[in-house]
Structure formats: structure tokens, C-alpha cells
Write a protein that holds these residues in place. Sequence first.
Motif, PDB file in Angstrom:
ATOM      1  N   VAL A  21      51.906  38.747  45.724  1.00 50.70           N
ATOM      2  CA  VAL A  21      51.058  39.944  45.821  1.00 50.70           C
ATOM      3  C   VAL A  21      50.572  40.349  44.437  1.00 50.70           C
ATOM      4  N   LEU A  22      51.433  40.304  43.445  1.00 56.19           N
ATOM      5  CA  LEU A  22      51.045  40.644  42.079  1.00 56.19           C
ATOM      6  C   LEU A  22      49.998  39.666  41.551  1.00 56.19           C
ATOM      7  N   ALA A  23      50.182  38.382  41.816  1.00 53.33           N
ATOM      8  CA  ALA A  23      49.213  37.377  41.368  1.00 53.33           C
ATOM      9  C   ALA A  23      47.867  37.580  42.046  1.00 53.33           C
ATOM     10  N   ASN A  24      47.874  37.916  43.325  1.00 49.62           N
ATOM     11  CA  ASN A  24      46.611  38.155  44.035  1.00 49.62           C
ATOM     12  C   ASN A  24      45.904  39.394  43.511  1.00 49.62           C
ATOM     13  N   GLN A  25      46.650  40.421  43.154  1.00 47.13           N
ATOM     14  CA  GLN A  25      46.023  41.627  42.622  1.00 47.13           C
ATOM     15  C   GLN A  25      45.402  41.368  41.264  1.00 47.13           C
ATOM     16  N   THR A  26      46.077  40.609  40.413  1.00 46.21           N
ATOM     17  CA  THR A  26      45.513  40.318  39.096  1.00 46.21           C
ATOM     18  C   THR A  26      44.339  39.359  39.210  1.00 46.21           C
ATOM     19  N   ALA A  27      44.350  38.476  40.196  1.00 50.44           N
ATOM     20  CA  ALA A  27      43.221  37.566  40.389  1.00 50.44           C
ATOM     21  C   ALA A  27      42.016  38.309  40.935  1.00 50.44           C
ATOM     22  N   ALA A  28      42.225  39.396  41.652  1.00 47.58           N
ATOM     23  CA  ALA A  28      41.121  40.144  42.243  1.00 47.58           C
ATOM     24  C   ALA A  28      40.469  41.091  41.253  1.00 47.58           C
ATOM     25  N   LEU A  29      41.087  41.343  40.119  1.00 43.02           N
ATOM     26  CA  LEU A  29      40.525  42.289  39.159  1.00 43.02           C
ATOM     27  C   LEU A  29      39.166  41.868  38.603  1.00 43.02           C
ATOM     28  N   PRO A  30      38.941  40.619  38.180  1.00 42.68           N
ATOM     29  CA  PRO A  30      37.613  40.254  37.682  1.00 42.68           C
ATOM     30  C   PRO A  30      36.520  40.420  38.738  1.00 42.68           C
ATOM     31  N   ALA A  31      36.826  40.201  39.992  1.00 38.98           N
ATOM     32  CA  ALA A  31      35.826  40.366  41.047  1.00 38.98           C
ATOM     33  C   ALA A  31      35.437  41.829  41.186  1.00 38.98           C
ATOM     34  N   ALA A  32      36.376  42.738  40.958  1.00 41.49           N
ATOM     35  CA  ALA A  32      36.064  44.159  41.044  1.00 41.49           C
ATOM     36  C   ALA A  32      35.111  44.554  39.935  1.00 41.49           C
ATOM     37  N   ARG A  33      35.278  43.990  38.744  1.00 39.85           N
ATOM     38  CA  ARG A  33      34.344  44.277  37.661  1.00 39.85           C
ATOM     39  C   ARG A  33      32.976  43.679  37.955  1.00 39.85           C
TER      40      ARG A  33
END
Length: 100
Positions: free
Chosen positions: A27-39
Motif C-alpha cells: 500500500v505504501l509503495a502504491n501511494q508513493t507511485a501514485a504521487l507523480p500522477a497526481a502532479r
Amino acid sequence: MNQSNHAHELARVTILERMEASRTALVLANQTAALPAARGALRSSASTVLASLVEAPHVALLLALVIGGIVLGPRRTLSIAGRSGLTAWIARNVRRAITQ
């Protein structure tokens, strides 16, 4: 028998703890991977459309035909594109025939 059940329960608890740790890490890895997409969501729609066009498969060909049509005229552009396309088609078929 009681000792066997205790060992089984201990193994089950150990496995469940490992599964929980793995899930938390995932879950932590998925959240950090999703951060660039949010930007990336802050980009304008025009730049999004242009980025999509650049990633499309035959954009360079279409762009060359449009610019060639404007600069050289449609008749000359189509004759050059036809000749180049025919040459590429023949070369691809020859390569395919040789490799088979």
C-alpha cells in the motif's frame, strides 16, 4: 496433539503477521507511485491532448503528410509518400520472405 495445534496456530499467526507487513509495504509503495500522477493532473487539457498525440503510433507520418501538403502541395506530397510507402512495403515483404 495439543502441542501440534499450538505449533500450527503459531505458524498461522506468523504467516498472518508477514502478510500484514507485506500488505502495508505494498500500500505504501502504491501511494508513493501514485504521487507523480497526481502532479501530472495539473497540466492543461491542451498539453494533455498534445502529449496523447505524440504518443500515438503514426503521428510523425501524419504530421509529415500535412506539412508536406502545405509546403509542396498535395499532388507532389502524395506521389512522394506513395513512392516511399511502396518501397517500405516491398522491403518489409522481402525481409519477411527471407526470414521465413
